[in-house]
Every structure is written in C-alpha cells, then in structure tokens.
Scaffold this motif. Structure first.
Motif, PDB file in Angstrom:
ATOM      1  N   ARG A   1       3.219   2.439   2.641  1.00  0.00           N
ATOM      2  CA  ARG A   1       3.677   2.662   4.020  1.00  0.00           C
ATOM      3  C   ARG A   1       3.359   4.073   4.483  1.00  0.00           C
ATOM      4  N   ALA A   2       3.538   5.048   3.590  1.00  0.00           N
ATOM      5  CA  ALA A   2       3.260   6.432   3.956  1.00  0.00           C
ATOM      6  C   ALA A   2       1.794   6.633   4.331  1.00  0.00           C
ATOM      7  N   LEU A   3       0.922   5.766   3.811  1.00  0.00           N
ATOM      8  CA  LEU A   3      -0.516   5.860   4.075  1.00  0.00           C
ATOM      9  C   LEU A   3      -0.979   4.873   5.142  1.00  0.00           C
ATOM     10  N   GLY A   4      -0.013   4.228   5.804  1.00  0.00           N
ATOM     11  CA  GLY A   4      -0.367   3.261   6.834  1.00  0.00           C
ATOM     12  C   GLY A   4      -0.661   1.886   6.306  1.00  0.00           C
ATOM     13  N   GLY A   5      -0.372   1.640   5.023  1.00  0.00           N
ATOM     14  CA  GLY A   5      -0.627   0.339   4.421  1.00  0.00           C
ATOM     15  C   GLY A   5       0.569  -0.588   4.520  1.00  0.00           C
ATOM     16  N   HIS A   6       0.455  -1.719   3.821  1.00  0.00           N
ATOM     17  CA  HIS A   6       1.495  -2.746   3.905  1.00  0.00           C
ATOM     18  C   HIS A   6       1.718  -3.404   2.548  1.00  0.00           C
TER      19      HIS A   6
ATOM     20  N   LYS B   1       4.081 -14.730   2.912  1.00  0.00           N
ATOM     21  CA  LYS B   1       4.238 -15.222   4.282  1.00  0.00           C
ATOM     22  C   LYS B   1       4.219 -14.096   5.302  1.00  0.00           C
ATOM     23  N   GLY B   2       4.047 -12.859   4.844  1.00  0.00           N
ATOM     24  CA  GLY B   2       3.990 -11.732   5.769  1.00  0.00           C
ATOM     25  C   GLY B   2       5.335 -11.125   6.095  1.00  0.00           C
ATOM     26  N   GLU B   3       6.364 -11.464   5.341  1.00  0.00           N
ATOM     27  CA  GLU B   3       7.705 -10.935   5.603  1.00  0.00           C
ATOM     28  C   GLU B   3       7.875  -9.573   4.943  1.00  0.00           C
ATOM     29  N   GLU B   4       8.577  -8.670   5.650  1.00  0.00           N
ATOM     30  CA  GLU B   4       8.949  -7.393   5.039  1.00  0.00           C
ATOM     31  C   GLU B   4       9.976  -7.653   3.943  1.00  0.00           C
TER      32      GLU B   4
ATOM     33  N   GLY C   1       9.341 -14.046  -2.848  1.00  0.00           N
ATOM     34  CA  GLY C   1       8.273 -14.476  -1.950  1.00  0.00           C
ATOM     35  C   GLY C   1       6.872 -14.087  -2.347  1.00  0.00           C
ATOM     36  N   GLY C   2       6.679 -13.584  -3.597  1.00  0.00           N
ATOM     37  CA  GLY C   2       5.364 -13.086  -3.951  1.00  0.00           C
ATOM     38  C   GLY C   2       5.038 -11.856  -3.136  1.00  0.00           C
ATOM     39  N   LEU C   3       3.800 -11.363  -3.230  1.00  0.00           N
ATOM     40  CA  LEU C   3       3.466 -10.199  -2.407  1.00  0.00           C
ATOM     41  C   LEU C   3       1.958 -10.077  -2.196  1.00  0.00           C
ATOM     42  N   VAL C   4       1.647  -9.412  -1.094  1.00  0.00           N
ATOM     43  CA  VAL C   4       0.283  -9.001  -0.755  1.00  0.00           C
ATOM     44  C   VAL C   4       0.366  -7.531  -0.371  1.00  0.00           C
TER      45      VAL C   4
ATOM     46  N   GLY D   1      -5.760   0.331   4.588  1.00  0.00           N
ATOM     47  CA  GLY D   1      -7.105   0.527   5.133  1.00  0.00           C
ATOM     48  C   GLY D   1      -7.786  -0.727   5.630  1.00  0.00           C
ATOM     49  N   VAL D   2      -7.064  -1.842   5.692  1.00  0.00           N
ATOM     50  CA  VAL D   2      -7.626  -3.091   6.215  1.00  0.00           C
ATOM     51  C   VAL D   2      -6.596  -3.733   7.139  1.00  0.00           C
ATOM     52  N   GLU D   3      -7.028  -4.775   7.860  1.00  0.00           N
ATOM     53  CA  GLU D   3      -6.092  -5.525   8.700  1.00  0.00           C
ATOM     54  C   GLU D   3      -5.285  -6.470   7.804  1.00  0.00           C
ATOM     55  N   HIS D   4      -4.050  -6.114   7.591  1.00  0.00           N
ATOM     56  CA  HIS D   4      -3.213  -6.889   6.668  1.00  0.00           C
ATOM     57  C   HIS D   4      -3.021  -8.321   7.162  1.00  0.00           C
ATOM     58  N   LYS D   5      -2.869  -8.481   8.460  1.00  0.00           N
ATOM     59  CA  LYS D   5      -2.651  -9.823   9.008  1.00  0.00           C
ATOM     60  C   LYS D   5      -3.858 -10.725   8.750  1.00  0.00           C
ATOM     61  N   ASP D   6      -5.064 -10.168   8.798  1.00  0.00           N
ATOM     62  CA  ASP D   6      -6.253 -10.971   8.520  1.00  0.00           C
ATOM     63  C   ASP D   6      -6.239 -11.512   7.092  1.00  0.00           C
ATOM     64  N   LEU D   7      -5.757 -10.687   6.162  1.00  0.00           N
ATOM     65  CA  LEU D   7      -5.624 -11.143   4.780  1.00  0.00           C
ATOM     66  C   LEU D   7      -4.619 -12.283   4.686  1.00  0.00           C
TER      67      LEU D   7
END
Length: 341
Positions: free
Chosen positions: A292-297, A302-305, A316-319, A323-329
């Motif tokens: 998060r400090a580096l602008g990542g996610h 499912k994309g939940e925080e 929920g597992g994790l991704v 440096g990339v579009e997280h939603k696209d992943l």
C-alpha cells in the motif's frame, strides 16, 4: 459507650461525622477527579514511534532466528498439518523470536493489542525500547501521527517460512511486524535475518521501491511451495499456459519478490503473488501495508480489502501486485472458493 456522667448529643455526633466526611472529601476529591480524568482521557500512540519500534522488534526477533539456526538448536516439533496437508513445524527459533518481539512491543505500549503466530507464557519485563528513531524514518516520516491506542492492532510473525527454515532454505525466512489502525494496515516491516535487510513502509513512505516495469501478458506469478499443483492449474487457467510460475516459501519473501531491492541478487522476481487457500493475517498484514505504501494492492481473490481487526484467518485467498492495474488481474481470475478446497 460514653464515660459515666457525660451524655453525647446525637446532633453533635452527626455534625462531627459530617465535618469528618467534608474534610476527607476535600482531601481526596482532587485525587479522585484526577484519576477519573485520566481514565476518561483516550490514550494515544504515535505511528512513527510504532514504526521505529516495529523495525527494532523485527530485527531483534531476527537475531534469535539466526542464532538458533547457527547453533543448530531448532528442537523442531509439529503443530499438526496445514489445510493443504503439509507439516506445520515449530522450532525454538519461532519461540525465542516471539518472546523478544512480543515482549518488546507490549512492554513499550501495553495498551495496544498484539497478535502473534506463536503463543508462550514467558514474560520478559527487561526488554525496553531505546526510543531512537532511525535517520531514514526521521527523514521520511515527519510531524505527529497520533492515533487512539484502542484502534491499533499489531500482527507479528516471529518466523515466516518455518518449514524452509528447517530445510536450511534460509533466503525465504523473514520476521514481520504489521500495525493496523481500525483494521487497515498502515505500517509494514519485513526483515530478512540472514542478510540483515529490513524493508518498511508507512502511509505513502517506504525504504524500498517498486520495479520500473512489470509484465501482465502474461505475468510471472509467485506461489507457495506447499500447494503448488492446485495453484499452477489456477494460474494457467487465468493467464495462459505460457505463464511462468515461481514456487517459493514465506509470504513475506513473496511480497519482497515484487519489489526492487538493492542488494537482493538472490531474490526471485515476480509480477504477481497469488494464494488460493486460507492464510493467516500475521503472514500477510506486513506485506499488505508495504505494498500500500508503494501504491500497490493486496486483496482477496474477489477483490475485497482484508480487515485486520479480529479473527486471524483470511479465508478469501489473496492477489498481491504493485505497478500494474490490480483490477485487470482480478478480472482474469477464474471463479474459486477457497472454503471448498
């Protein structure tokens, strides 16, 4: 009973008692009111202090991890099996690191909640923080950053990648501290005991950087060694069979593999970190805060925080990416329910 010939006036006795009560009230009312005021006042902690303390705690735990390994004093036991059927080991490295890290933090801020992967009854009141703010933190984190103590939850992993630790795969081993405020990770510290390198992030500041470029067509994906078969199939379904999959130990190490680390020649490099089964929050909170400090996610599949306030299990597992579009992943991931696998 009054002496013979002397009668006590009930009114006089009552007046005397009232005067006594008045004197006592006058003497102690200030003390009582001060105690009440202190009780009502919300205790606060400064996040910069917590960051510096977290760095010291991770390094102190790391020294114990390295010492036990160097002395070959692991005294390995098993805590049972993981959900994936792998052995879940416990060593003296885990316990000694926990004792140092947990007691240092609790001795400094006894009012905050500290959750550790390990549990132990040893209390060491001799451990104290020197309250020195390292120069790199002092330069990047300025001003007061006070938050209510009751809003703070600290997650510590005294030895991440214990299985690899027992196998002498030491590059995967880390010690980690994370500070969450109202469930959101705001401080992340990942320390590598065998290279004496520490990565930290707080807010929008960090002592490490994202790499200059990442690939998503396809990405290089880093996954856990403990259940690689299922994840490989999942990753290939998401991104294609040409996707490179790197197997590694330790959630902390996997997050560091996404970053540009000076002197990290022996580190694997990946574009995305994926985990498709249950994972504990002390494994992932520090990495979440650092990204998060580096602008990542770092999110669930499912994309939940991820909320870091209560139960230690993230189902929920994790991704994880930077440096990339997280939603696209996330959009490329096939449906998957970790609770059914």
């Amino acid at each position: 009973m009054a002496p013979m010939g002397i009668r006590l006036s009930p009114l006089g006795v009552a007046v005397f008692c009232l005067l006594g009560v008045g004197v006592l009230y006058h003497l102690y009312s200030g003390v009582i009111s001060n105690h009440l005021a202190a009780f009502r006042q919300r205790r606060t902690v400064d996040l910069r202090d917590l960051l510096a303390l977290s760095v010291d705690a991770a390094a102190l735990g790391g020294k114990e991890v390295k010492r036990v390994r160097d002395e070959n004093g692991l005294q390995e036991k098993s805590k049972g099996k993981t959900r994936e059927g792998a052995n879940d080991p416990l060593t003296m490295g885990d316990l000694e690191s926990h004792r140092k890290m947990y007691n240092l933090i609790k001795n400094t801020f006894p009012e905050i909640t500290v959750n550790s992967e390990e549990h132990d009854s040893v209390v060491d009141k001799s451990l104290s923080w020197n309250r020195v703010i390292p120069s790199d933190i002092a330069e990047k984190i300025t001003g007061q950053n006070e938050v209510p103590a009751e809003s703070v939850t600290v997650w510590i992993d005294p030895l991440d990648a214990t299985q690899e630790y027992t196998e002498s795969l030491l590059k995967y081993v880390t010690t980690m501290v994370c500070v969450a405020v109202d469930g959101k990770p705001v401080i992340g510290v990942i320390h590598q005991p065998f290279t004496d390198f520490t990565a930290w992030g707080m807010g929008h500041e960090a002592n490490v950087h994202a790499r200059s470029s990442y690939s998503t067509t396809p990405p290089k994906v880093i996954i856990s060694r403990s259940h690689s078969g299922q994840v490989k199939s999942y990753v290939h379904e998401a991104f294609g069979n040409s996707t490179t999959v790197v197997q590694a130990g330790g959630a902390g190490y996997k997050v560091l593999s996404l970053l540009d680390l000076a002197g990290g020649e022996s580190m694997d490099q990946a574009d995305v970190y994926i985990h498709i089964t249950f994972i504990k929050k002390w494994d992932i909170c520090a990495g979440d805060a650092l990204l998060r400090a580096l602008g990542g996610h770092m999110t669930t599949l499912k994309g939940e925080e991820i909320d870091y306030r209560d139960a230690p299990l993230n189902k929920g597992g994790l991704v994880a990416s930077v440096g990339v579009e997280h939603k696209d992943l996330l959009d490329k991931l096939p449906p998957w329910d970790p609770e059914k696998h």
